[in-house]
Design a protein around this motif. Sequence first.
Motif, short mmCIF file in Angstrom:
data_model
loop_
_atom_site.label_atom_id
_atom_site.label_comp_id
_atom_site.label_asym_id
_atom_site.label_seq_id
_atom_site.Cartn_x
_atom_site.Cartn_y
_atom_site.Cartn_z
N LEU A 1 23.26 24.86 21.84
CA LEU A 1 24.65 25.36 21.28
C LEU A 1 25.61 24.52 21.77
CD1 LEU A 1 24.49 29.25 22.47
CD2 LEU A 1 23.93 28.25 19.99
N GLY A 2 26.72 24.18 20.63
CA GLY A 2 27.89 23.29 20.97
C GLY A 2 28.84 24.09 20.84
N LEU A 3 30.17 23.79 21.88
CA LEU A 3 31.33 24.43 21.77
C LEU A 3 32.38 23.56 21.42
CD1 LEU A 3 32.68 27.04 22.98
CD2 LEU A 3 33.08 25.77 25.14
N VAL A 4 33.16 23.79 20.40
CA VAL A 4 34.11 23.17 19.61
C VAL A 4 35.43 23.81 19.96
CG1 VAL A 4 35.20 22.36 17.65
CG2 VAL A 4 32.59 22.88 17.81
N PRO A 5 36.13 23.09 21.03
CA PRO A 5 37.40 23.48 21.56
C PRO A 5 38.64 23.71 20.68
CG PRO A 5 37.24 21.28 22.25
CD PRO A 5 36.23 21.54 21.24
N VAL A 6 38.54 24.27 19.44
CA VAL A 6 39.76 24.80 18.78
C VAL A 6 39.26 26.23 18.33
CG1 VAL A 6 40.44 22.42 18.15
CG2 VAL A 6 38.74 23.79 16.67
N GLY A 7 40.34 26.85 18.13
CA GLY A 7 40.38 28.33 17.56
C GLY A 7 41.56 28.70 16.87
N GLN B 1 38.38 28.54 20.84
CA GLN B 1 37.24 27.69 20.46
C GLN B 1 36.11 28.68 19.56
OE1 GLN B 1 35.25 28.57 24.64
NE2 GLN B 1 37.32 29.29 24.77
N PHE B 2 34.99 27.86 19.33
CA PHE B 2 33.99 28.37 18.40
C PHE B 2 32.81 27.84 18.76
CE2 PHE B 2 35.87 25.41 15.24
CZ PHE B 2 34.51 24.83 14.81
N VAL B 3 31.46 28.31 18.47
CA VAL B 3 30.48 27.84 18.80
C VAL B 3 29.68 27.34 17.62
CG1 VAL B 3 28.08 28.37 20.00
CG2 VAL B 3 30.38 29.51 20.95
N VAL B 4 29.05 26.47 17.73
CA VAL B 4 27.79 26.19 16.61
C VAL B 4 26.36 25.88 17.23
CG1 VAL B 4 29.51 24.61 15.12
CG2 VAL B 4 28.35 23.79 16.94
N ASP B 5 25.58 26.49 16.25
CA ASP B 5 24.29 26.44 16.64
C ASP B 5 23.68 25.11 16.12
OD1 ASP B 5 21.36 26.51 16.91
OD2 ASP B 5 21.26 28.84 16.41
N LEU B 6 23.19 24.07 17.22
CA LEU B 6 23.06 22.79 16.97
C LEU B 6 21.35 22.58 16.53
CD1 LEU B 6 25.04 21.11 19.78
CD2 LEU B 6 25.44 21.12 17.23
N GLY B 7 20.68 23.87 16.64
CA GLY B 7 19.45 23.83 16.12
C GLY B 7 18.28 23.05 16.98
N GLY B 8 18.70 22.76 18.24
CA GLY B 8 17.91 21.71 19.00
C GLY B 8 18.26 20.42 19.17
N ASP B 9 19.17 20.18 18.19
CA ASP B 9 19.88 18.79 18.48
C ASP B 9 20.68 18.61 19.94
OD1 ASP B 9 18.73 17.94 16.31
OD2 ASP B 9 20.47 18.40 14.96
N GLU B 10 20.85 17.48 20.47
CA GLU B 10 21.45 17.51 21.76
C GLU B 10 22.34 16.24 21.80
OE1 GLU B 10 18.95 17.22 24.90
OE2 GLU B 10 17.30 18.27 24.07
N PRO B 11 23.50 16.37 20.79
CA PRO B 11 24.85 15.67 21.07
C PRO B 11 25.34 15.75 22.29
CG PRO B 11 25.18 17.37 19.66
CD PRO B 11 23.83 17.67 19.90
N ALA B 12 26.04 14.53 22.90
CA ALA B 12 26.80 14.66 24.24
C ALA B 12 28.06 15.52 24.13
CB ALA B 12 26.83 13.19 24.75
N ALA B 13 28.15 16.07 25.23
CA ALA B 13 29.76 16.62 25.65
C ALA B 13 30.67 15.45 25.21
CB ALA B 13 29.91 17.30 26.73
N GLY B 14 31.62 15.54 24.31
CA GLY B 14 32.67 14.56 24.23
C GLY B 14 32.32 13.88 22.86
N ASP B 15 31.34 14.39 22.07
CA ASP B 15 31.04 13.64 20.67
C ASP B 15 31.85 14.33 19.81
OD1 ASP B 15 29.11 11.98 21.75
OD2 ASP B 15 27.18 12.93 20.67
N GLU B 16 31.94 13.66 18.79
CA GLU B 16 33.00 14.20 17.68
C GLU B 16 32.43 15.39 16.83
OE1 GLU B 16 35.82 11.13 15.87
OE2 GLU B 16 34.23 11.42 14.24
N ALA B 17 33.31 16.36 16.45
CA ALA B 17 33.13 17.45 15.38
C ALA B 17 34.10 17.03 14.55
CB ALA B 17 33.15 18.70 16.16
N VAL B 18 33.68 17.12 13.26
CA VAL B 18 34.61 16.71 12.22
C VAL B 18 34.67 18.11 11.26
CG1 VAL B 18 35.73 15.57 10.16
CG2 VAL B 18 34.22 14.25 11.99
#
Length: 397
Positions: A285-291, A323-340
């Motif tokens: 799971l990835g946490l995107v810090p906007v809501g 904030q909102f959450v995305v299911d990354l399906g097992g992928d492992e981007p790092a905290a701090g990586d970009e969400a567009v």
Amino acid sequence: MNENVTAPLRARAEIDLAALKANVRSLRAHAPGAAFMAVVKADAYGHGMLPVARAAKEAGAEWVGTATPEEALALRAAGIPGRIMCWLWVPGGPWREGVEADLDMSVSGLWALREVSAAARELGRTARVQLKADTGLGRGGCLRADWPELVREALAAQAAGLVTVTGLWSHFACADEPGHPSIAAQLTEFREMVGYAEGEGVTPEVRHIANSPGTLTLPETHFDLVRPGIAMYGISPSPELGTPEDFGLRPVMTLKASLALVKHAPGGLGVSYGHHYVTPGPTTLGLVPVGYADGIPRHASGTGPVLIGGKRRTVAGRVAMDQFVVDLGGDEPAAGDEAVLFGPGDAGEPTAEDWAAASGTIAYEIVTRIGSRVPRVYVNGTSGAPDVRQADRAHTV
């Protein structure tokens, strides 16, 4: 306010001023015989009023338009030269300040004409006014039955040296719906109401009714001036009319955030308020810090698209305030990586139109609602230095 934008930002809205200028030039080419009003109301549809107004003027806009007088006065106080028009007045508004700032002020009824005339008399100056006709939108403007009286009083005020009637104008209801019968009806009504005013002695500098869809698809509506709003920001006024690319436009805003957290989660984990999403199996799971406090539509819960690590993802569960959450399906981007969240779409990222479809609204609302907690970072704004960036946390008025 300038900032070191190389430092990580929780979120940012990148505003491509080169794209905005190119859009202005493209729109001017659609209406070569008309003057151009850059509409920068609502903080330039969320893009930042002052930087956008300056860029539009540099690209050739002769006029700048706002809804409220406060917006127009802020533009003038910031040194924006030339013609500035505003149209959303209420009784007791800042008419004196508008006269002093040499604004073009819209008048839809006798109360407004009388208030602006009184302000002009007190100042010993002539006010610039434009008479607005309600040709069928049923919103602001003067209906035909009341038009003769408004024209008569405006001409009397002009004869007394209190006002100069600089324009006659109106606004479409359904220009974004190709072939809608109200378009031709409103255009006929506008021509007749303009003809009446001119027959009585009004000599306007400009007559105008064309908004973005009118500018792009209805050349018969261009008259002396066009008023593009959303199209100037690279967004089509209606998917039915065509895509931005169809009109030679490029989206100006790209909304990004930095991932706040990436974690492994088991199957069966409820995600966000109400547990409307439950992980179907082990995942990340990835946490995107906007809501929704930042303008992300809560109606896009479970549907909003995001590009992370080169892949399209979808909001998992409810959009919360921050904030909102995305299911990354097992992928492992790092905290701090970009969400567009959205942009022009060049790299596969969603567009504002995609978010509009996901939340049951229009792209106008998607860009306009992005809040003041999200800094605007201006790119491609300096000739010869396309990578110069400025973050403006005080972009609102």
